[in-house]
Scaffold this motif. Sequence first.
Motif, PDB file in Angstrom:
ATOM      1  N   PRO A  61       0.822  -1.214   0.000  1.00 26.94           N
ATOM      2  CA  PRO A  61       0.000   0.000   0.000  1.00 26.94           C
ATOM      3  C   PRO A  61       0.859   1.268   0.000  1.00 26.94           C
ATOM      4  CG  PRO A  61      -0.702  -1.522   1.727  1.00 26.94           C
ATOM      5  CD  PRO A  61       0.580  -2.051   1.172  1.00 26.94           C
ATOM      6  N   ILE A  62       0.348   2.324  -0.606  1.00 30.64           N
ATOM      7  CA  ILE A  62       1.010   3.629  -0.618  1.00 30.64           C
ATOM      8  C   ILE A  62       0.229   4.516   0.335  1.00 30.64           C
ATOM      9  CG2 ILE A  62       1.639   5.644  -2.005  1.00 30.64           C
ATOM     10  CD1 ILE A  62       1.832   3.709  -4.420  1.00 30.64           C
ATOM     11  N   ASP A  63       0.859   4.859   1.455  1.00 32.69           N
ATOM     12  CA  ASP A  63       0.144   5.623   2.482  1.00 32.69           C
ATOM     13  C   ASP A  63       0.271   7.132   2.331  1.00 32.69           C
ATOM     14  OD1 ASP A  63       2.795   5.757   3.159  1.00 32.69           O
ATOM     15  OD2 ASP A  63       2.563   5.090   5.214  1.00 32.69           O
ATOM     16  N   TYR A  64       1.216   7.591   1.495  1.00 35.32           N
ATOM     17  CA  TYR A  64       1.394   9.022   1.277  1.00 35.32           C
ATOM     18  C   TYR A  64       1.738   9.230  -0.196  1.00 35.32           C
ATOM     19  CZ  TYR A  64       2.896  13.846   1.921  1.00 35.32           C
ATOM     20  OH  TYR A  64       3.016  15.212   1.834  1.00 35.32           O
ATOM     21  N   PRO A  65       0.991  10.082  -0.911  1.00 38.91           N
ATOM     22  CA  PRO A  65       1.160  10.170  -2.370  1.00 38.91           C
ATOM     23  C   PRO A  65       2.348  10.996  -2.850  1.00 38.91           C
ATOM     24  CG  PRO A  65      -0.567  11.657  -1.661  1.00 38.91           C
ATOM     25  CD  PRO A  65      -0.135  10.881  -0.437  1.00 38.91           C
ATOM     26  N   LYS A  66       2.958  11.791  -2.017  1.00 37.49           N
ATOM     27  CA  LYS A  66       4.049  12.673  -2.449  1.00 37.49           C
ATOM     28  C   LYS A  66       5.409  12.009  -2.240  1.00 37.49           C
ATOM     29  CE  LYS A  66       1.587  16.486  -3.166  1.00 37.49           C
ATOM     30  NZ  LYS A  66       1.606  17.258  -4.360  1.00 37.49           N
ATOM     31  N   ALA A  67       6.357  12.367  -3.086  1.00 38.41           N
ATOM     32  CA  ALA A  67       7.735  11.905  -2.930  1.00 38.41           C
ATOM     33  C   ALA A  67       8.433  12.791  -1.893  1.00 38.41           C
ATOM     34  CB  ALA A  67       8.464  11.968  -4.259  1.00 38.41           C
ATOM     35  N   THR A  68       9.049  12.174  -0.908  1.00 38.05           N
ATOM     36  CA  THR A  68       9.752  12.923   0.140  1.00 38.05           C
ATOM     37  C   THR A  68      11.242  12.567   0.201  1.00 38.05           C
ATOM     38  OG1 THR A  68       9.130  11.258   1.788  1.00 38.05           O
ATOM     39  CG2 THR A  68       7.690  13.184   1.566  1.00 38.05           C
ATOM     40  N   ARG A  69      11.568  11.318  -0.080  1.00 41.87           N
ATOM     41  CA  ARG A  69      12.955  10.863  -0.135  1.00 41.87           C
ATOM     42  C   ARG A  69      13.125  10.171  -1.483  1.00 41.87           C
ATOM     43  NH1 ARG A  69      16.682  10.352   3.167  1.00 41.87           N
ATOM     44  NH2 ARG A  69      17.036   8.132   2.942  1.00 41.87           N
ATOM     45  N   VAL A  70      13.457  10.969  -2.474  1.00 39.65           N
ATOM     46  CA  VAL A  70      13.448  10.541  -3.868  1.00 39.65           C
ATOM     47  C   VAL A  70      14.563   9.531  -4.138  1.00 39.65           C
ATOM     48  CG1 VAL A  70      13.684  11.382  -6.243  1.00 39.65           C
ATOM     49  CG2 VAL A  70      12.394  12.723  -4.564  1.00 39.65           C
ATOM     50  N   ASP A  71      14.184   8.423  -4.782  1.00 42.30           N
ATOM     51  CA  ASP A  71      15.145   7.393  -5.179  1.00 42.30           C
ATOM     52  C   ASP A  71      15.795   7.723  -6.512  1.00 42.30           C
ATOM     53  OD1 ASP A  71      14.742   5.083  -3.156  1.00 42.30           O
ATOM     54  OD2 ASP A  71      12.698   5.620  -3.724  1.00 42.30           O
ATOM     55  N   LEU A  72      15.039   8.385  -7.407  1.00 42.03           N
ATOM     56  CA  LEU A  72      15.536   8.717  -8.736  1.00 42.03           C
ATOM     57  C   LEU A  72      15.035  10.098  -9.123  1.00 42.03           C
ATOM     58  CD1 LEU A  72      15.768   6.534 -11.863  1.00 42.03           C
ATOM     59  CD2 LEU A  72      14.636   8.740 -12.029  1.00 42.03           C
ATOM     60  N   LEU A  73      15.963  10.949  -9.527  1.00 44.84           N
ATOM     61  CA  LEU A  73      15.635  12.290 -10.006  1.00 44.84           C
ATOM     62  C   LEU A  73      16.141  12.428 -11.431  1.00 44.84           C
ATOM     63  CD1 LEU A  73      14.734  15.280  -9.656  1.00 44.84           C
ATOM     64  CD2 LEU A  73      17.038  15.739  -8.760  1.00 44.84           C
ATOM     65  N   LEU A  74      15.229  12.796 -12.335  1.00 42.94           N
ATOM     66  CA  LEU A  74      15.585  13.142 -13.707  1.00 42.94           C
ATOM     67  C   LEU A  74      15.464  14.651 -13.837  1.00 42.94           C
ATOM     68  CD1 LEU A  74      15.915  12.403 -16.862  1.00 42.94           C
ATOM     69  CD2 LEU A  74      13.454  12.788 -16.906  1.00 42.94           C
ATOM     70  N   SER A  75      16.517  15.318 -14.331  1.00 42.48           N
ATOM     71  CA  SER A  75      16.481  16.770 -14.536  1.00 42.48           C
ATOM     72  C   SER A  75      16.878  17.099 -15.967  1.00 42.48           C
ATOM     73  CB  SER A  75      17.431  17.481 -13.567  1.00 42.48           C
ATOM     74  OG  SER A  75      16.966  17.371 -12.246  1.00 42.48           O
ATOM     75  N   PHE A  76      15.945  17.751 -16.667  1.00 41.02           N
ATOM     76  CA  PHE A  76      16.221  18.218 -18.023  1.00 41.02           C
ATOM     77  C   PHE A  76      16.913  19.573 -18.024  1.00 41.02           C
ATOM     78  CE2 PHE A  76      12.533  15.598 -19.860  1.00 41.02           C
ATOM     79  CZ  PHE A  76      13.373  14.720 -20.513  1.00 41.02           C
ATOM     80  N   THR A  77      16.780  20.350 -16.942  1.00 44.78           N
ATOM     81  CA  THR A  77      17.340  21.705 -16.907  1.00 44.78           C
ATOM     82  C   THR A  77      18.159  21.926 -15.637  1.00 44.78           C
ATOM     83  OG1 THR A  77      15.439  22.657 -15.751  1.00 44.78           O
ATOM     84  CG2 THR A  77      15.336  22.611 -18.179  1.00 44.78           C
ATOM     85  N   GLN A  78      19.050  22.910 -15.707  1.00 42.52           N
ATOM     86  CA  GLN A  78      19.847  23.267 -14.537  1.00 42.52           C
ATOM     87  C   GLN A  78      18.954  23.761 -13.405  1.00 42.52           C
ATOM     88  OE1 GLN A  78      23.472  23.029 -14.456  1.00 42.52           O
ATOM     89  NE2 GLN A  78      22.854  23.035 -12.312  1.00 42.52           N
ATOM     90  N   GLU A  79      17.975  24.596 -13.751  1.00 44.48           N
ATOM     91  CA  GLU A  79      17.074  25.136 -12.730  1.00 44.48           C
ATOM     92  C   GLU A  79      16.350  24.018 -11.983  1.00 44.48           C
ATOM     93  OE1 GLU A  79      13.093  27.957 -12.279  1.00 44.48           O
ATOM     94  OE2 GLU A  79      13.886  27.550 -14.276  1.00 44.48           O
ATOM     95  N   SER A  80      15.857  23.031 -12.712  1.00 44.23           N
ATOM     96  CA  SER A  80      15.128  21.946 -12.048  1.00 44.23           C
ATOM     97  C   SER A  80      16.054  21.078 -11.213  1.00 44.23           C
ATOM     98  CB  SER A  80      14.356  21.103 -13.065  1.00 44.23           C
ATOM     99  OG  SER A  80      15.218  20.400 -13.928  1.00 44.23           O
ATOM    100  N   CYS A  81      17.272  20.872 -11.667  1.00 44.80           N
ATOM    101  CA  CYS A  81      18.235  20.100 -10.885  1.00 44.80           C
ATOM    102  C   CYS A  81      18.551  20.824  -9.576  1.00 44.80           C
ATOM    103  CB  CYS A  81      19.504  19.860 -11.692  1.00 44.80           C
ATOM    104  SG  CYS A  81      20.709  18.797 -10.857  1.00 44.80           S
ATOM    105  N   ASP A  82      18.855  22.112  -9.682  1.00 42.86           N
ATOM    106  CA  ASP A  82      19.179  22.901  -8.490  1.00 42.86           C
ATOM    107  C   ASP A  82      18.016  22.929  -7.503  1.00 42.86           C
ATOM    108  OD1 ASP A  82      21.638  23.459  -9.668  1.00 42.86           O
ATOM    109  OD2 ASP A  82      21.038  25.456 -10.350  1.00 42.86           O
TER     110      ASP A  82
END
Length: 188
Positions: A61-82
């Motif tokens: 079960p997923i008890d909380y819908p938001k990501a809080t401790r991200v396992d994988l981050l994809l960033s297309f831009t510098q701003e989003s990575c930062d």
Amino acid sequence: MPERYEIRLSGEGGQGVILAAIIMAEAAAIYDGKNAIQTQSYGPEARGGASKSEVVISDGPIDYPKATRVDLLLSFTQESCDKYIKDLKEGGILIIDSDYVTRVPDGKYQIYRLPILDTAAREIGKVFVANIIALGVIVEITGLVSKESIEKAVMARVPKGTEDLNRKALYKGFELVKRYREKFGSVA
């Protein structure tokens, strides 16, 4: 797979990170039979503002819908990575577009530097399929969903008449990771 796996796709409005997250969630839930939830947020600009979309996938079960401790981050831009790197957990995976993210913040994570947007433009001929290439990259790196499931989910979501183009983009994502591993080993 861990009990809960969190993915955050980030870039700027118009790059398709929301659609990509929806497709990933559908591949996990509909075709692989896992629990999945997708959420999104973006800046006030429809195109060009920072945007992110998240997928949480779990065997339980997923008890909380938001990501809080991200396992994988994809960033297309510098701003989003930062902006979004702070939630990437130690040992997590960072996938960056090597042409647009040039400053990688310090941290203990695996980094994949891939020319996703350039590959979409140069090898596929359409930059708007970069999000589908990114899905291929994520699946090839993590094995989080099967290749068959992600392909079915992509085909179910893309506009009629673009199936071949999007299938080519998905397979280009698988290929990008294989080429990267041949050149650099697992990660660089």
